[in-house]
Design a protein around this motif. Structure first.
Motif, mmCIF file in Angstrom:
data_model
loop_
_atom_site.group_PDB
_atom_site.id
_atom_site.type_symbol
_atom_site.label_atom_id
_atom_site.label_comp_id
_atom_site.label_asym_id
_atom_site.label_seq_id
_atom_site.Cartn_x
_atom_site.Cartn_y
_atom_site.Cartn_z
ATOM 1 N N SER A 116 0.820 -1.411 -0.063
ATOM 2 C CA SER A 116 -0.106 0.192 -0.229
ATOM 3 C C SER A 116 0.641 1.397 -0.131
ATOM 4 O O SER A 116 1.701 1.284 0.667
ATOM 5 N N GLU A 117 0.171 2.275 -0.746
ATOM 6 C CA GLU A 117 1.225 3.484 -0.693
ATOM 7 C C GLU A 117 0.688 4.928 0.180
ATOM 8 O O GLU A 117 -0.263 4.757 0.715
ATOM 9 N N VAL A 118 1.545 5.402 0.178
ATOM 10 C CA VAL A 118 1.809 6.686 1.634
ATOM 11 C C VAL A 118 2.271 7.619 1.157
ATOM 12 O O VAL A 118 3.745 7.658 0.507
ATOM 13 N N MET A 119 1.398 8.295 0.520
ATOM 14 C CA MET A 119 1.839 9.836 -0.277
ATOM 15 C C MET A 119 2.011 11.302 0.584
ATOM 16 O O MET A 119 0.403 10.829 1.325
ATOM 17 N N ALA A 120 2.653 11.592 0.466
ATOM 18 C CA ALA A 120 1.628 14.191 1.551
ATOM 19 C C ALA A 120 0.343 13.950 0.285
ATOM 20 O O ALA A 120 0.634 13.592 -1.181
ATOM 21 N N LEU A 121 -0.618 15.103 1.669
ATOM 22 C CA LEU A 121 -2.031 15.444 0.940
ATOM 23 C C LEU A 121 -2.090 16.609 0.864
ATOM 24 O O LEU A 121 -1.391 16.831 2.183
ATOM 25 N N ASN A 122 -1.933 17.592 -0.140
ATOM 26 C CA ASN A 122 -2.005 19.376 0.111
ATOM 27 C C ASN A 122 -3.150 19.609 -0.294
ATOM 28 O O ASN A 122 -4.075 19.219 -1.547
ATOM 29 N N SER A 123 -4.039 20.643 -0.123
ATOM 30 C CA SER A 123 -4.554 21.602 -0.993
ATOM 31 C C SER A 123 -2.861 22.997 -0.723
ATOM 32 O O SER A 123 -2.590 22.945 -0.461
ATOM 33 N N ILE A 124 -3.384 22.910 -2.805
ATOM 34 C CA ILE A 124 -2.178 24.018 -2.977
ATOM 35 C C ILE A 124 -2.871 25.025 -3.642
ATOM 36 O O ILE A 124 -3.827 25.009 -4.457
ATOM 37 N N VAL A 125 -2.652 26.235 -2.837
ATOM 38 C CA VAL A 125 -3.547 27.603 -3.308
ATOM 39 C C VAL A 125 -2.631 28.753 -4.460
ATOM 40 O O VAL A 125 -1.529 28.253 -4.106
ATOM 41 N N TYR A 126 -3.346 28.652 -5.174
ATOM 42 C CA TYR A 126 -2.613 30.351 -6.451
ATOM 43 C C TYR A 126 -3.208 31.513 -6.424
ATOM 44 O O TYR A 126 -4.559 31.238 -6.504
ATOM 45 N N PHE A 127 -2.516 32.431 -5.945
ATOM 46 C CA PHE A 127 -3.300 33.574 -5.626
ATOM 47 C C PHE A 127 -2.621 34.739 -5.816
ATOM 48 O O PHE A 127 -1.109 34.712 -6.183
ATOM 49 N N PRO A 143 8.811 45.016 -4.412
ATOM 50 C CA PRO A 143 7.822 46.183 -5.536
ATOM 51 C C PRO A 143 9.420 46.892 -6.117
ATOM 52 O O PRO A 143 10.211 47.176 -6.281
ATOM 53 N N SER A 144 8.820 46.799 -7.567
ATOM 54 C CA SER A 144 10.019 47.997 -8.191
ATOM 55 C C SER A 144 9.883 49.378 -7.741
ATOM 56 O O SER A 144 8.563 49.839 -7.446
ATOM 57 N N ALA A 145 10.467 50.523 -8.425
ATOM 58 C CA ALA A 145 10.409 51.101 -7.898
ATOM 59 C C ALA A 145 9.491 52.928 -8.744
ATOM 60 O O ALA A 145 9.446 52.609 -9.773
ATOM 61 N N GLY A 146 8.242 52.372 -7.134
ATOM 62 C CA GLY A 146 7.276 54.093 -8.112
ATOM 63 C C GLY A 146 6.439 52.783 -8.381
ATOM 64 O O GLY A 146 5.000 53.522 -8.601
ATOM 65 N N LEU A 147 5.951 51.686 -8.535
ATOM 66 C CA LEU A 147 5.344 50.915 -9.178
ATOM 67 C C LEU A 147 4.759 49.742 -8.394
ATOM 68 O O LEU A 147 5.993 48.763 -7.789
ATOM 69 N N GLU A 148 3.646 49.250 -7.899
ATOM 70 C CA GLU A 148 2.676 48.134 -7.342
ATOM 71 C C GLU A 148 3.538 47.156 -8.864
ATOM 72 O O GLU A 148 3.169 46.804 -10.185
ATOM 73 N N VAL A 149 4.369 45.739 -8.353
ATOM 74 C CA VAL A 149 4.296 44.582 -8.696
ATOM 75 C C VAL A 149 3.222 43.670 -8.630
ATOM 76 O O VAL A 149 4.063 43.276 -6.902
ATOM 77 N N ARG A 150 2.716 43.099 -8.904
ATOM 78 C CA ARG A 150 1.793 42.085 -8.372
ATOM 79 C C ARG A 150 2.708 40.386 -9.189
ATOM 80 O O ARG A 150 3.180 40.852 -9.926
ATOM 81 N N SER A 151 2.237 39.674 -7.971
ATOM 82 C CA SER A 151 2.508 38.107 -8.696
ATOM 83 C C SER A 151 2.038 37.528 -8.425
ATOM 84 O O SER A 151 0.941 37.297 -7.675
ATOM 85 N N LEU A 152 2.816 35.788 -8.818
ATOM 86 C CA LEU A 152 1.955 35.129 -8.465
ATOM 87 C C LEU A 152 2.202 33.909 -6.981
ATOM 88 O O LEU A 152 3.284 34.118 -7.214
ATOM 89 N N TRP A 153 1.166 33.965 -6.486
ATOM 90 C CA TRP A 153 1.808 32.822 -5.252
ATOM 91 C C TRP A 153 1.699 31.762 -5.088
ATOM 92 O O TRP A 153 0.429 31.345 -5.641
ATOM 93 N N ARG A 154 2.097 31.061 -4.039
ATOM 94 C CA ARG A 154 1.074 29.570 -4.346
ATOM 95 C C ARG A 154 1.820 28.904 -2.590
ATOM 96 O O ARG A 154 2.499 29.133 -1.544
ATOM 97 N N LYS A 155 1.161 28.801 -2.392
ATOM 98 C CA LYS A 155 0.604 28.214 -1.016
ATOM 99 C C LYS A 155 0.855 26.582 -0.740
ATOM 100 O O LYS A 155 -0.658 26.202 -1.572
ATOM 101 N N VAL A 156 1.241 25.994 0.083
ATOM 102 C CA VAL A 156 1.500 24.627 -0.237
ATOM 103 C C VAL A 156 1.200 24.143 1.081
ATOM 104 O O VAL A 156 1.886 24.252 1.712
#
Length: 351
Positions: A219-230, A237-250
């Motif tokens: 029988s196999e045993v594995m890690a199990l997660n909820s993976i969140v992208y937002f 941040p860049s000087a004077g400008l808002e920079v948005r990024s893709l974030w990942r939570k495991v």
């Protein structure tokens, strides 16, 4: 009197003005060429950055969406029970293999989400697994003897460690539990041991004996997660400008910034509305009912990427993303923007 005394020396005013005029014309041409080259270089850099970031972001998302609902060999016959204590936290709701929330939702570990974007949650087991070296029978002790030795109290390259959420599966059934300890085995024949006893973080195991279920050798045993992208503001941040990024939570780990320049994330969900195992329609997150999530068969991902630097374009670039027109103050930064769209099937749900 010698004629040499009347030999002209230096330049006349007319010659000097002609020389200066020619010099100005030449310098103007050189400066114009420099500015044109600089603008062209900046535009090409922005295009390369946006395309590279878009492809990488889509690759990360597509891989996890494709594996949503993966529970090992029970994926096609999801007879999976949870041995965790009851919890209202979205991280432990493994009944929904994919779900989405508005940017205003209050979710554990998901912070500063940019407005007008979706929060996408995918639940899946790790691609790798370890296997039992002998049967684990109902009522036996809390130790699962496995065929791999832990490294720094972790298995599967750091995916399954002390206090991690895990799943055990034998193709006919599966059970979700918290691996209280991952340790080397003192017994012969086994290289490691996963302990599923009571204790650990909340929610902890509701039953130290796997709820009376038995699992055979292999029988196999594995890690199990909820993976969140937002999408959220970048930590750099860049000087004077808002920079948005893709974030990942495991799972229970902190969110990690993945890719800069991801401005918006939206998703449509392909739903089987009549139970015939065929995809019938796509719905936006706000159109989904609570019952629809059980019948999602595919996810259509929409990403809006922008260049890190502003003033790349000569004038603002109006663009329509996921049915929303971005004009006026949305694009006054004159960044280069590009839309990426990909439809990804959920393997565990497709025929």
């Amino acid at each position: 009197m010698s004629a040499a005394r009347y030999k002209q020396r230096g330049l006349s005013l007319v010659e000097l003005m002609i020389s200066m005029t020619l010099g100005i014309v030449l310098m103007t041409g050189v400066v114009q060429m420099f500015l044109t080259s600089r603008v062209t270089y900046g535009t090409q850099q922005a295009i390369s950055q946006v395309q590279e970031s878009g492809r990488m972001a889509m690759d990360f998302l597509a891989e996890d969406v494709r594996m949503a609902g993966y529970f090992g060999c029970t994926s096609r016959n999801p007879n999976v029970s949870s041995g965790l204590e009851a919890s209202s936290d979205y991280l432990y709701d493994f009944t929904q293999v994919v779900s989405a929330y508005p940017s205003t939702a209050s979710l554990t570990g998901v912070n500063n989400v940019s407005e007008d974007t979706d929060i996408l949650v995918i639940r899946r087991a790790s691609s790798g697994s370890v296997h039992l070296v002998d049967s684990h029978n109902s009522g036996s002790n809390a130790n699962l003897r496995i065929n791999q030795e832990p490294e720094n109290d972790c298995l599967l390259e750091g995916q399954l460690c002390d206090d991690s959420i895990a799943i055990i599966s034998d193709c006919s059934q599966g059970r979700i539990f918290r691996a209280v300890n991952v340790q080397a085995s003192s017994g012969g024949g086994a290289q490691g041991m996963v302990v599923h006893s009571a204790g650990g973080s909340s929610p902890s195991n509701s039953d130290p004996q796997l709820g009376g279920q038995s699992f055979g050798e292999g029988s196999e045993v594995m890690a199990l997660n909820s993976i969140v992208y937002f999408v959220a503001p970048s930590a750099f941040p860049s000087a004077g400008l808002e920079v948005r990024s893709l974030w990942r939570k495991v799972g229970e780990r902190d969110a990690v910034e993945m890719i800069e320049g991801v401005e918006r994330l939206r998703a449509q969900f392909g739903v089987d509305t009549n139970g015939d195992a065929e995809l019938d329609t796509y719905k936006w997150r706000e159109e989904m009912s609570s019952a629809d999530w059980q019948d999602v068969m595919a996810v259509r991902i929409h990403l809006l990427l922008n260049s890190i630097d502003g003033n790349v374009l000569d004038e603002p670039q109006p663009i329509t993303f996921a049915g929303t027109s971005l004009t006026g103050s949305d694009v006054t930064d004159r960044r280069l923007r590009q839309i990426f769209t990909s439809t990804v099937g959920i393997r565990a749900r497709l025929e």
